[in-house]
Each structure stands twice: as structure tokens, then as C-alpha cells.
Design a protein around this motif. Structure first.
Motif, PDB file in Angstrom:
ATOM      1  N   ASP A 126       0.955  -1.313   0.010  1.00 12.60           N
ATOM      2  CA  ASP A 126      -0.025  -0.021   0.011  1.00 12.60           C
ATOM      3  C   ASP A 126       0.800   1.092   0.112  1.00 12.60           C
ATOM      4  N   PHE A 127       1.292   1.800  -1.130  1.00 12.14           N
ATOM      5  CA  PHE A 127       2.083   2.945  -1.229  1.00 12.14           C
ATOM      6  C   PHE A 127       1.763   4.169  -0.623  1.00 12.14           C
ATOM      7  N   ASP A 128       0.133   4.309  -0.495  1.00 15.15           N
ATOM      8  CA  ASP A 128      -0.109   5.470   0.290  1.00 15.15           C
ATOM      9  C   ASP A 128       0.250   5.324   1.637  1.00 15.15           C
ATOM     10  N   GLN A 129       0.081   4.364   2.326  1.00 12.01           N
ATOM     11  CA  GLN A 129       0.380   4.024   3.661  1.00 12.01           C
ATOM     12  C   GLN A 129       1.708   4.234   3.761  1.00 12.01           C
ATOM     13  N   LEU A 130       2.634   3.343   2.901  1.00 11.84           N
ATOM     14  CA  LEU A 130       4.025   3.391   3.044  1.00 11.84           C
ATOM     15  C   LEU A 130       4.470   5.123   3.003  1.00 11.84           C
ATOM     16  N   ALA A 131       4.084   5.879   2.358  1.00 12.95           N
ATOM     17  CA  ALA A 131       4.489   7.043   2.081  1.00 12.95           C
ATOM     18  C   ALA A 131       3.999   7.806   3.501  1.00 12.95           C
ATOM     19  N   ARG A 132       2.878   7.694   3.967  1.00 12.00           N
ATOM     20  CA  ARG A 132       2.601   8.347   5.166  1.00 12.00           C
ATOM     21  C   ARG A 132       3.397   7.851   6.309  1.00 12.00           C
ATOM     22  N   ASP A 133       3.828   6.492   6.456  1.00 16.11           N
ATOM     23  CA  ASP A 133       4.764   6.046   7.282  1.00 16.11           C
ATOM     24  C   ASP A 133       6.297   6.723   7.262  1.00 16.11           C
ATOM     25  N   ILE A 134       6.495   6.929   6.067  1.00 16.29           N
ATOM     26  CA  ILE A 134       7.811   7.518   5.836  1.00 16.29           C
ATOM     27  C   ILE A 134       7.958   8.890   6.519  1.00 16.29           C
ATOM     28  N   VAL A 135       6.816   9.759   6.114  1.00 19.98           N
ATOM     29  CA  VAL A 135       6.675  11.016   6.539  1.00 19.98           C
ATOM     30  C   VAL A 135       6.572  11.038   8.049  1.00 19.98           C
ATOM     31  N   ALA A 136       5.657  10.321   8.510  1.00 18.02           N
ATOM     32  CA  ALA A 136       5.553  10.450  10.092  1.00 18.02           C
ATOM     33  C   ALA A 136       6.791  10.278  10.710  1.00 18.02           C
ATOM     34  N   ARG A 137       7.535   9.154  10.151  1.00 20.15           N
ATOM     35  CA  ARG A 137       8.844   8.837  11.011  1.00 20.15           C
ATOM     36  C   ARG A 137       9.894   9.988  11.020  1.00 20.15           C
ATOM     37  N   PHE A 138       9.990  10.408   9.831  1.00 17.61           N
ATOM     38  CA  PHE A 138      10.920  11.729   9.527  1.00 17.61           C
ATOM     39  C   PHE A 138      10.359  12.901  10.479  1.00 17.61           C
ATOM     40  N   HIS A 139       9.088  13.177  10.390  1.00 20.08           N
ATOM     41  CA  HIS A 139       8.744  14.286  11.359  1.00 20.08           C
ATOM     42  C   HIS A 139       8.715  13.811  12.749  1.00 20.08           C
ATOM     43  N   GLY A 140       8.379  12.535  13.238  1.00 20.63           N
ATOM     44  CA  GLY A 140       8.765  12.183  14.373  1.00 20.63           C
ATOM     45  C   GLY A 140      10.222  12.360  15.099  1.00 20.63           C
ATOM     46  N   HIS A 141      11.276  12.593  14.245  1.00 23.99           N
ATOM     47  CA  HIS A 141      12.503  12.835  14.530  1.00 23.99           C
ATOM     48  C   HIS A 141      12.818  13.960  14.196  1.00 23.99           C
ATOM     49  N   LYS A 142      12.008  14.895  14.034  1.00 31.70           N
ATOM     50  CA  LYS A 142      12.034  16.258  13.346  1.00 31.70           C
ATOM     51  C   LYS A 142      13.128  16.528  12.350  1.00 31.70           C
ATOM     52  N   GLN A 143      13.085  15.710  11.389  1.00 37.14           N
ATOM     53  CA  GLN A 143      13.614  15.721  10.327  1.00 37.14           C
ATOM     54  C   GLN A 143      13.280  16.139   8.856  1.00 37.14           C
ATOM     55  N   ALA A 144      13.706  16.759   8.174  1.00 30.72           N
ATOM     56  CA  ALA A 144      13.139  17.094   6.854  1.00 30.72           C
ATOM     57  C   ALA A 144      13.126  15.696   6.186  1.00 30.72           C
ATOM     58  N   VAL A 145      11.966  15.476   5.181  1.00 29.47           N
ATOM     59  CA  VAL A 145      11.889  14.159   4.566  1.00 29.47           C
ATOM     60  C   VAL A 145      12.936  14.470   3.146  1.00 29.47           C
ATOM     61  N   PRO A 146      13.714  13.516   2.825  1.00 29.79           N
ATOM     62  CA  PRO A 146      14.738  13.672   1.870  1.00 29.79           C
ATOM     63  C   PRO A 146      13.756  13.715   0.452  1.00 29.79           C
ATOM     64  N   GLU A 147      14.298  14.675  -0.443  1.00 33.39           N
ATOM     65  CA  GLU A 147      13.674  14.626  -1.710  1.00 33.39           C
ATOM     66  C   GLU A 147      14.571  14.687  -2.918  1.00 33.39           C
ATOM     67  N   SER A 148      14.049  14.861  -4.199  1.00 34.73           N
ATOM     68  CA  SER A 148      14.894  14.941  -5.267  1.00 34.73           C
ATOM     69  C   SER A 148      15.384  16.361  -5.786  1.00 34.73           C
ATOM     70  N   GLY A 149      14.509  17.403  -4.922  1.00 32.96           N
ATOM     71  CA  GLY A 149      14.860  18.717  -5.513  1.00 32.96           C
ATOM     72  C   GLY A 149      15.808  19.416  -4.563  1.00 32.96           C
ATOM     73  N   THR A 150      16.095  20.652  -4.844  1.00 34.61           N
ATOM     74  CA  THR A 150      16.981  21.521  -3.963  1.00 34.61           C
ATOM     75  C   THR A 150      16.054  22.480  -3.136  1.00 34.61           C
ATOM     76  N   PRO A 151      16.681  23.125  -2.355  1.00 35.27           N
ATOM     77  CA  PRO A 151      15.840  24.049  -1.444  1.00 35.27           C
ATOM     78  C   PRO A 151      15.001  25.220  -2.325  1.00 35.27           C
ATOM     79  N   CYS A 152      15.805  25.530  -3.611  1.00 31.93           N
ATOM     80  CA  CYS A 152      15.091  26.473  -4.463  1.00 31.93           C
ATOM     81  C   CYS A 152      14.185  25.771  -5.510  1.00 31.93           C
ATOM     82  N   THR A 153      14.321  24.674  -5.787  1.00 40.22           N
ATOM     83  CA  THR A 153      13.488  23.802  -6.847  1.00 40.22           C
ATOM     84  C   THR A 153      12.725  22.804  -6.212  1.00 40.22           C
ATOM     85  N   SER A 154      12.696  22.473  -5.301  1.00 43.56           N
ATOM     86  CA  SER A 154      11.857  21.393  -4.734  1.00 43.56           C
ATOM     87  C   SER A 154      10.471  21.215  -5.273  1.00 43.56           C
TER      88      SER A 154
END
Length: 177
Positions: free
Chosen positions: A125-153
Motif C-alpha cells: 500500500d504505497f499511500d500508507q508507506l508514504a504516510r509512514d515514511i513522512v511520519a517517521r521523519f517528522h517524528g524525529h524532527k527531520q526533513a523528508v529527503p527529496e529530489s529537489g534543492t531548497p530552490c527547486t523542490s
């Protein structure tokens, strides 16, 4: 001359009166209808995009073009501008400017996805997997890694609402007078 075979590929082919690209008539179906990003999407996926896919794919394409303005690209350009004979130095200047913010961000995002994706033989369930990933990063007060830059995210553009609104046309983009 009449023994010539017609040239045809799965990408495009032509007759004396038409040019066909991925099964679509260039003049009737593509020109004036599809954007450059839309035709690239068609070439890559063998199907037409949805409206939302068009907005996101075109935003990604624009950010790829914009990447010529990153600090590492600017360092390389400035070095080359100052010394045309020093091409290797210009390339080195650009490479030295790479790091975790601009180029390394893709590596971090790829690692996160690789670690998050479970056994490929199981249904996910990719939607649930994505929610779990975001929750884990936010729980550790970390930004979720992404393929953009601060300017072009792409996430920045989504936050600004561009993925929910129709694309602007040349007539709706504000111009400076």
C-alpha cells in the motif's frame, strides 16, 4: 525507386501526407495540444499524461532547466568565463561545489526509498508507506529527503498549489512592462 521500403519505428513514422508520433498525428493531435513536457512524457511512458501528471512533469522539467543556476554550475561558468583555457579548472570548480544540499539530496532520497520499500514480491500500500515514511521523519524532527534543492523542490511547488491548479499559458503569465 518504387522498390523502397517505408521507414517506420515504434517512436515515429511518416507517409507523404502525415507524420505519426507514438500513434498520434503530429499536426492534428500533438501540435497546439501537447506541451514539450507532455510530448516527453508520451515518449517516456508510451501514453498521454493526465492533467495532474502534466503539471507535475512540466514542473520537474522546468526545474531541470533551472538547475543551470545552482551554485556549482555558476562556479564552473564563472571560472570558465575568467579563463577559457582552463576548462579542467572550471569543471573542478563545479565539482567542488557539490554537496549534500544540491547534488547529494538525490542520494539521500534514493537511500530513503530503497530502505523503505519492502520485499518486491509482496503487495504494498504505497499511500500508507508514504504516510509512514513522512511520519517517521517528522517524528524525529527531520526533513523528508527529496529530489529537489531548497530552490527547486517539487514539494515547494506543491505547497504553493501549482499541482492543483491548471497550468498557466503564455497569455496568463504576468510580464514586466
Amino acid at each position: 525507386m518504387s522498390n523502397r521500403k517505408s521507414i517506420r519505428t515504434d517512436i515515429a513514422w511518416s507517409t507523404p501526407s502525415t507524420i505519426t508520433v507514438k500513434g498520434f498525428d503530429l499536426c492534428k493531435d500533438i501540435l497546439g495540444t501537447l506541451s514539450l513536457g507532455d510530448i516527453a512524457f508520451l515518449e517516456l511512458t508510451d501514453r498521454l499524461r493526465t492533467t495532474r501528471e502534466s503539471v507535475v512533469f512540466n514542473a520537474i522539467a522546468v526545474t531541470l532547466v533551472e538547475h543551470g543556476l545552482t551554485p556549482s554550475a555558476i562556479a564552473a561558468r564563472m571560472t570558465y568565463t575568467g579563463a577559457h583555457e582552463a576548462m579542467q579548472a572550471a569543471v573542478a570548480a563545479g565539482l567542488c561545489g557539490l554537496g549534500s544540499v544540491f547534488v547529494g539530496s538525490m542520494e539521500t532520497a534514493a537511500r530513503m526509498l530503497q530502505e523503505a520499500l519492502p520485499d518486491s514480491s509482496k503487495k504494498v500500500d504505497f499511500d500508507q508507506l508514504a504516510r509512514d515514511i513522512v511520519a517517521r521523519f517528522h517524528g524525529h524532527k527531520q526533513a523528508v529527503p527529496e529530489s529537489g534543492t531548497p530552490c527547486t523542490s517539487p514539494r515547494t511547488h506543491v505547497r504553493r498549489g501549482c499541482s492543483r491548479s491548471p497550468p498557466r499559458t503564455a497569455s496568463t503569465v504576468p510580464t514586466s512592462s
